[in-house]
Design an enzyme around this catalytic site. Structure first.
Site, mmCIF file in Angstrom:
data_model
loop_
_atom_site.group_PDB
_atom_site.id
_atom_site.type_symbol
_atom_site.label_atom_id
_atom_site.label_comp_id
_atom_site.label_asym_id
_atom_site.label_seq_id
_atom_site.Cartn_x
_atom_site.Cartn_y
_atom_site.Cartn_z
ATOM 1 N N GLY A 1 -5.952 1.188 11.556
ATOM 2 C CA GLY A 1 -4.779 2.035 11.453
ATOM 3 C C GLY A 1 -5.155 3.438 11.875
ATOM 4 C CD GLN B 1 -6.483 9.307 10.952
ATOM 5 O OE1 GLN B 1 -5.712 8.359 10.974
ATOM 6 N NE2 GLN B 1 -7.793 9.166 10.802
ATOM 7 C CB CYS C 1 -11.137 7.648 6.998
ATOM 8 S SG CYS C 1 -9.829 8.658 7.724
ATOM 9 C CG LEU C 2 -10.690 5.821 12.891
ATOM 10 C CD1 LEU C 2 -9.584 5.654 13.922
ATOM 11 C CD2 LEU C 2 -11.972 5.125 13.319
ATOM 12 C CG HIS D 1 -6.464 4.962 4.754
ATOM 13 N ND1 HIS D 1 -7.686 5.191 4.168
ATOM 14 C CD2 HIS D 1 -6.506 5.573 5.963
ATOM 15 C CE1 HIS D 1 -8.428 5.921 4.988
ATOM 16 N NE2 HIS D 1 -7.730 6.154 6.088
ATOM 17 C CD GLU D 2 -4.158 4.920 8.865
ATOM 18 O OE1 GLU D 2 -4.086 6.123 9.203
ATOM 19 O OE2 GLU D 2 -5.226 4.286 8.887
ATOM 20 C CG HIS E 1 -4.402 10.110 7.469
ATOM 21 N ND1 HIS E 1 -5.467 10.978 7.377
ATOM 22 C CD2 HIS E 1 -4.946 8.875 7.559
ATOM 23 C CE1 HIS E 1 -6.595 10.307 7.418
ATOM 24 N NE2 HIS E 1 -6.312 9.014 7.517
#
Length: 180
Positions: free
Chosen positions: A47, A52, A100-101, A142-143, A146
């Site tokens: 995701g 981000q 996480c990226l 999670h997304e 953000h």
């Protein structure tokens, strides 16, 4: 042709901002969606959220599939969720390891709702409603964080944030049969 976008890293103040609603459906939005899907795929993400990559809009991609970072992930078609809303959630919660990226080389044990119901606009501007459970529900939550200016490290107990190397070792110990 889709482009790999640079992912903002922990410490960048833009990751702490609340994203704005998407109000215009145009080619730039479609390109952003395609670039986010491509970026998630090429970076072994399941995701990604527009903030981000430095775009403060309420757009996330949920794209579960097995990869190097999440070998047990279920496979689903990448889905763009525009202006998503969490409508309902289970009382049941479950802890699970997340990466996480934007927080490279770390994992955290985060408690999330086991089941959620979400509503969102798809890439064509049509309302959709979905119920997700377990891993895919975790990805969405999670997304969605953000969009609200949170990272998983904001939700995890600091003692439950470890390096990818520590995670790999502990995960291997759980899956390797022990001699008796």
């Amino acid at each position: 042709m889709s482009q790999l976008r640079s992912v903002l890293q922990v410490g960048d103040a833009r990751l702490k901002q609340v994203a704005r609603p998407v109000t215009v459906w145009n080619q730039a939005l479609q390109t952003l969606i395609d670039d986010l899907i491509f970026t998630a795929e090429k970076t072994n993400g399941v995701g990604i959220a527009a903030p981000q990559v430095g775009v403060p809009q309420r757009l996330v991609i949920v794209a579960s599939r097995p990869n190097l970072r999440y070998p047990q992930a279920p496979t689903m078609e990448p889905t763009a969720l525009i202006n998503p809303c969490l409508l309902a959630h289970s009382e049941a919660v479950v802890a699970g390891w997340e990466g996480c990226l934007s927080v490279p080389n770390h994992r955290g044990n985060v408690v999330r709702y086991r089941e959620i119901e979400v509503e969102y606009l798809d890439r064509h501007g049509d309302w959709q409603r979905r119920v997700w459970v377990d891993f895919v529900a975790r990805i969405f939550q999670h997304e969605y964080d953000h969009l609200e200016g949170y990272l998983f490290v904001d939700r995890a107990d600091p003692a439950d944030v470890i390096t990818e190397a520590e995670y790999s070792v502990s995960n291997a110990q759980l899956t390797v049969p022990r001699a008796s």
